[in-house]
Design an enzyme around this catalytic site. Structure first.
Site, PDB file in Angstrom:
ATOM      1  N   THR A 235      81.150 -66.690 -28.279  1.00 38.63           N
ATOM      2  CA  THR A 235      82.049 -66.493 -27.796  1.00 38.63           C
ATOM      3  C   THR A 235      83.419 -67.001 -26.849  1.00 38.63           C
ATOM      4  O   THR A 235      82.190 -68.507 -26.577  1.00 38.63           O
ATOM      5  CB  THR A 235      81.683 -65.283 -26.146  1.00 38.63           C
ATOM      6  N   PRO A 237      86.823 -66.972 -24.615  1.00 39.52           N
ATOM      7  CA  PRO A 237      88.097 -66.111 -23.384  1.00 39.52           C
ATOM      8  C   PRO A 237      88.885 -65.508 -23.875  1.00 39.52           C
ATOM      9  O   PRO A 237      88.509 -63.670 -23.667  1.00 39.52           O
ATOM     10  CB  PRO A 237      88.526 -67.743 -23.005  1.00 39.52           C
ATOM     11  N   SER A 241      83.596 -58.717 -28.485  1.00 34.45           N
ATOM     12  CA  SER A 241      83.581 -58.415 -29.665  1.00 34.45           C
ATOM     13  C   SER A 241      84.507 -58.800 -31.192  1.00 34.45           C
ATOM     14  O   SER A 241      83.534 -58.089 -31.730  1.00 34.45           O
ATOM     15  CB  SER A 241      83.388 -56.838 -28.829  1.00 34.45           C
ATOM     16  N   PHE A 479      75.812 -58.325 -24.011  1.00 32.71           N
ATOM     17  CA  PHE A 479      75.273 -59.102 -24.510  1.00 32.71           C
ATOM     18  C   PHE A 479      75.239 -58.973 -26.687  1.00 32.71           C
ATOM     19  O   PHE A 479      74.808 -58.556 -25.885  1.00 32.71           O
ATOM     20  CB  PHE A 479      75.609 -60.560 -24.294  1.00 32.71           C
ATOM     21  N   GLU A 480      75.088 -59.969 -26.813  1.00 33.77           N
ATOM     22  CA  GLU A 480      74.606 -59.244 -28.086  1.00 33.77           C
ATOM     23  C   GLU A 480      75.387 -58.481 -28.897  1.00 33.77           C
ATOM     24  O   GLU A 480      73.680 -57.617 -29.662  1.00 33.77           O
ATOM     25  CB  GLU A 480      72.952 -59.970 -28.704  1.00 33.77           C
ATOM     26  N   GLN A 578      88.509 -42.288 -30.194  1.00 35.27           N
ATOM     27  CA  GLN A 578      87.318 -42.550 -29.533  1.00 35.27           C
ATOM     28  C   GLN A 578      85.693 -41.938 -29.031  1.00 35.27           C
ATOM     29  O   GLN A 578      85.411 -42.139 -28.624  1.00 35.27           O
ATOM     30  CB  GLN A 578      87.646 -44.561 -29.062  1.00 35.27           C
TER      31      GLN A 578
END
Length: 670
Positions: A235, A237, A241, A479-480, A578
């Site tokens: 990751t 700045p 994603s 996260f992940e 979406q």
């Protein structure tokens, strides 16, 4: 009766033929390829999930033998080869076509032999005892650090090399065995669980999956013992994603012996304590054909002692405070060329496979967290008296406890379905892993919220320990793989798979493949006149679960029909819808969780597990309510009123952003 049926069929037939024409001529070219171009689901991400072991290669070989005809001409072989590239045995993928592929979900897997069971049992009690007697999760949270004696104790337990092969000094446990241990860690201290997971589930997992023998020999032994700690540095700045947009550069040195890393990473778990990093960077490469320089995302094994690698101060976080999280900086960090992991230009593939491969541990771990919260809630409820009765006798609390257990049961079912399928060598599980991560993280949040509510004011107090766990849990939806992105990933992956199938159908129509045309046409005709109610699941599930199985069957059929209609309506623009795609993701999660619960419960009946009847009640309630949610979502995404509301929400959001605050004038006027 018969003549009425025939008349109805003939009346519906023209519309079904028209539908088939619309599907193959209007939909396929317009949708399937562009879906892959969505920024949320790059084609390399959707298609990335190759075989992961000798077992997975054997599974793939068996699958192809099963799918292939026994005889074929050379021309037929070419056609067959093309089709095989687009054929999936994934349960989730085939839901999008309204098809039931049972082999990866029924019967519920049972991969551990007796020796493996006894082996993992030997680790369970010592690890549990260690967390109960030696670790203080509240103290770790307050101090923002895992004490050295606790870290050393975990290393002595082998907790930092759970899945490292024995030949390299690890415990050599399978995914299923490892999942059982992650349950214990996450049930006691999520800060330590994150430290352990960042180290082995993602930190050095790339070396196990992609490393050369020399790389494994050099690094795994010290990583397994915990002498070296690992971190996963992806990751940045400007790249969350959207991992392909990372800016860190790795320039080949003039002598061709090193890559010079420059850049920075943020929010790196174990960033301040790690010795070994899996780092992702862009390698400028000159294209031989065009002569232009292109960046190729590449993974590297980077040692802190290489120099040019520093880290910032530990981040101040909402939760998982005991774990170490920092920025990591690279300034002319010299990495030997032999430390490229997985080949130059394969960084995206490496990152995705590591994350997919490690998600089972999070799902299993959070099921352990939920068990802890449920035990605390039961203990409180049966001892807390209000209005002359213990509160566990009131319907409001009873519903909470039942729903908490239901969520935990389904999470546990998903966790061990995923882990055991991975151990079986099932090669394609990226959607199932994503669903597990979404379901587990959201279910754990629900369970902890209800646990605090049952405790009332006591739940809000630090002494109870629940507020710390709830703070810890908040990151798991981020996260992940943020849950919002993973929902879209699952949906877009399935939509693309349908598009590939419809492209084949388009070719069949062009070449007038009579068998394919008749098969697809009759399928749509049966749907059109209401003859089909989905696949018959009775042979796969216990008789007491047949009503729930019927709901699952109907859901699969309705979902497949709706997906086709949605694609026909929106074509390639579905990637911009979406509001709809998010709800498609919700439907898939509900269907898959229904199937996992039914499969596990059926296995419990088969094995005469004493809790089978109790499990069946959990599954029944879950399936009935999931079926209602599925119908609601499928109806919603086809409802013009809903579409109109989504447009209003888009307009409202734009006005909010333009004003940079809420829009309505205060009721007092000032």
């Amino acid at each position: 009766m018969n003549s009425s049926f025939v008349n109805t069929a003939y009346r519906r037939a023209p519309s079904c033929v028209s539908l088939l024409n619309r599907v193959v001529s209007c939909r396929t070219a317009a949708t399937a390829a562009p879906l892959a171009q969505s920024p949320v689901t790059p084609e390399s991400l959707i298609n990335e999930q190759g075989s992961q072991s000798k077992e997975s290669k054997d599974h793939e070989k068996t699958k192809q033998q099963h799918l292939s005809p026994t005889k074929s001409s050379s021309n037929e072989k070419a056609v067959k080869s093309k089709k095989e590239l687009q054929t999936s045995t994934s349960f989730v993928m085939n839901l999008f076509r309204g098809q039931f592929y049972p082999n990866e979900i029924f019967p519920y897997p049972n991969v551990l032999n007796e020796e493996q069971r006894e082996n993992v049992k030997m680790f369970i009690d010592p690890l549990w005892k260690f967390f109960e007697e030696k670790n203080d999760a509240a103290k770790n949270d307050e101090q923002g650090k895992i004490p050295d004696d606790v870290m050393n104790g975990l290393k002595e337990q082998g907790a930092f090399g759970i899945q490292v092969p024995i030949d390299y000094g690890g415990l050599g446990l399978t995914n299923t065995q490892a999942a059982r241990l992650f349950e214990i860690a996450s049930g006691h201290d999520l800060g330590i669980s994150v430290c352990m997971g960042a180290h082995q589930s993602i930190g050095f997992k790339g070396i196990i999956l992609f490393g050369t023998e020399a790389q494994k020999q050099k690094y795994l032994t010290k990583l397994a013992s915990g002498e070296h700690i690992a971190a996963f540095a992806l990751t940045e700045p400007s790249a969350g994603s959207d991992v392909a947009s990372i800016k860190t550069k790795a320039q080949l040195s003039s002598d061709g012996k090193h890559y010079i890393l420059n850049g920075s990473k943020i929010w790196i778990s174990n960033g301040g304590i790690a010795d070994i990093f899996t780092v992702f960077a862009q390698v400028p490469t000159v294209d031989d054909k065009t002569g232009q320089t292109q960046n190729k995302m590449t993974a590297f094994i980077v040692e802190r002692k290489f120099g040019g690698l520093t880290n910032g101060q530990p981040e101040k976080k909402l939760g998982i405070k005991g774990s170490n999280t920092t920025e990591v900086y690279f300034e002319d960090c010299k990495v030997p060329v032999e430390n490229v992991l997985g080949g130059v230009g394969n960084g995206f593939k490496v990152a995705v496979k590591i994350l997919n491969n490690g998600r089972f541990s999070m799902v299993a771990g959070l099921s352990g967290t939920m068990k802890m919260a449920i035990r605390k809630s039961i203990d409180f409820a049966k001892n807390r008296r209000q209005f002359g009765r213990t509160i566990d006798t009131y319907g409001n609390v009873q519903e909470k406890l039942a729903r908490m257990e239901m969520r935990q049961y389904m999470t546990e079912s998903l966790a061990y379905l995923l882990a055991q399928n991975m151990d079986r060598g099932i090669p394609e599980y990226q959607c199932e892993a994503a669903i597990g991560k979404i379901f587990a993280s959201e279910s754990a949040w629900f369970v902890l919220d209800e646990a605090i509510q049952i405790h009332g004011g006591m739940g809000f107090m630090k002494a109870t320990g629940l507020e710390r766990v709830m703070r810890d849990l908040r990151i798991f939806r981020i996260f992940e793989g943020a849950n919002d992105i993973l929902r879209l990933f699952v949906a877009f992956t399935g939509l693309q798979y349908v598009g590939a199938h419809l492209r084949e159908l388009q070719q069949a129509v062009k070449s007038f493949n009579f068998n394919v045309i008749v098969g697809e046409g009759s399928k749509r005709l049966r749907r059109g006149i209401g003859m089909t109610a989905g696949p018959n699941l009775n042979e796969y599930i216990h008789s007491s679960l047949h009503p729930s199985g019927t709901l699952l069957s109907k859901s699969i059929d309705q979902f497949g029909t709706t997906i086709e209609q949605i694609l026909i309506k929106y074509g390639k623009t579905i990637r911009d819808e979406q509001f709809i795609v998010h709800r498609i993701g919700d439907v898939v999660i509900d269907i898959y969780s229904m199937a996992a619960g039914l499969s596990r419960c059926t296995q419990s009946f088969k094995n005469q597990v004493p809790t089978a009847v109790h499990e069946s009640h959990l599954v029944r309630i879950w399936c009935e309510e999931a079926y209602d949610r599925i119908n609601q979502n499928l109806n919603l995404i086809q409802n013009p009123a809903f579409v109109a509301r989504t447009k209003l929400m888009t307009e409202l959001a734009r006005e909010l952003v333009d004003k940079e605050s809420t829009v309505p004038i205060h009721p007092l006027g000032f």
